[in-house]
Design an enzyme around this catalytic site. Sequence first.
Site, PDB file in Angstrom:
ATOM      1  N   SER A 160       0.866  -1.175   0.000  1.00 54.19           N
ATOM      2  CA  SER A 160       0.000   0.000   0.000  1.00 54.19           C
ATOM      3  C   SER A 160       0.903   1.225   0.000  1.00 54.19           C
ATOM      4  O   SER A 160       1.772   1.362   0.868  1.00 54.19           O
ATOM      5  CB  SER A 160      -0.892  -0.012   1.242  1.00 54.19           C
ATOM      6  N   GLU A 161       0.696   2.135  -0.976  1.00 59.80           N
ATOM      7  CA  GLU A 161       1.629   3.246  -1.184  1.00 59.80           C
ATOM      8  C   GLU A 161       1.758   4.161   0.032  1.00 59.80           C
ATOM      9  O   GLU A 161       2.734   4.883   0.158  1.00 59.80           O
ATOM     10  CB  GLU A 161       1.190   4.076  -2.391  1.00 59.80           C
ATOM     11  N   ASN A 162       0.762   4.132   0.922  1.00 54.88           N
ATOM     12  CA  ASN A 162       0.825   4.991   2.100  1.00 54.88           C
ATOM     13  C   ASN A 162       1.629   4.380   3.237  1.00 54.88           C
ATOM     14  O   ASN A 162       1.608   4.906   4.353  1.00 54.88           O
ATOM     15  CB  ASN A 162      -0.590   5.348   2.580  1.00 54.88           C
TER      16      ASN A 162
END
Lengths: 220, 232
Positions: free
Chosen positions: A46-48
């Site tokens: 997840s990019e976050n």
Amino acid sequence: MGLDKIGIAKRIAQEVKDGTYINLGIGIPTLVANFIPDNISVVLQSENGLLGIGPFPEEEAVDADLINAGKQTVTTMEGSSLFSSSESFEMIRGGHVDLTILGAMEVSENGDIANWKIPGKMVKGMGGAMDLVASADNIIVAMQHCSRSGKSKLLKACSLPITGLNCVKKIVTDMAVLDVLPEGGFKLLERAPGVSVEDIQNATEGKLVVEGDIPEMQIV
Amino acid sequence: MINKVVAGPDEAVKDIQDNAVLMLGGFGLCGIPEQSIAALLRKGVKGLTCISNNAGVDDFGIGLMLQTRQVKKMISSYVGENAEFERQLLSGELEVDLIPQGTLAERIRAGGAGIPAFFTPAGYGTEVAEGKEVREFNGKMHLLESWLKADFALVKAWKGDTSGNLVFKGTARNFNPMMAMAGKITIAEVEELVEPGELDPNAIHTPGIYVQRIYQGESYEKRIEQRTTKIK
């Protein structure tokens, strides 16, 4: 005729290989996680700032400090790790993520993708999409073959602002599975149940390459 | 140890002037400095440039400062959940720089790390590349991107000690650690403020050297944008 979103997600899940790290975009790509076979182990990025996205939480386990890139509450898998946004994109930019699955508004026959802006109408921003498409080795696009108004989304050249050049490798739509050929063109690999090669030809504005018999997708 | 504790959010932001350049941590509403934002609303400073991955929602986060027209310019990667933002942008009231998320994160990191510029492949061949130097490395085209710095960085951590060491929780870390590095003055708000020695030095995410002011916030709302639970 053709697949629904679940069908597209199920077909893409067949492309997922054991032991890989995968980034799933928002929308249909997120659904792919539900259909990865039990005998295949993958880690979702997840990019976050999370490697090892788990299932959605039980109501009592909802944590405001644990979300995915679509801002949905999630859980962590056993063996997951957490990190900053810069480290997240170091993983992406550095080529450590094996597969990126994302949605698109348009794809061109040389693999360009447009999915971030409709001039004068929609300005949401590119988020992490430009970083992902510029660096990923393997990119699969999940989308409808045509827009709501019936216009082909598989084009000779994108008409919308570009997100990245020459990057899409494979496309799974409600009608077909296609490879983007290195020399340009959409190579038809499979057709959705009830969809003919002629239907796909009529719905594809870019160059469609058809060789031999085109099998029907096997979706359970 | 150096004591960096201030009484609360209003004291922490008291010297933020009109037209200041701010960095605000968070991804969506996760890990945003909600108490420092509330203090800026009370203070009423205007003409702010806000560097933040997102722009909040209409009634929370940076969205609140858009409603009061305190923001002149946003530097973000994705602003999709905010109708007022989109309205101000399309009408030309608000200046906006949209930057690929990884480039934004790295430009902030570079600002804190003393690296004035770097090359990245993100955005080559797109609108983002306009006016930027392009160079080929290993047969692939890259854009020259420059560092970002701010007058003040407003960050939010889970725990912190009085000397500014910070520990984040879950995905609330996101942009906070880089922003803490890139602010001339970094203001950290924490849910739990402890004495030096209470945090394990092995587990510090942001060393205190990057933090100038710290306070413990009261009654965090921590709003959830998309409450999604398991289908029973």
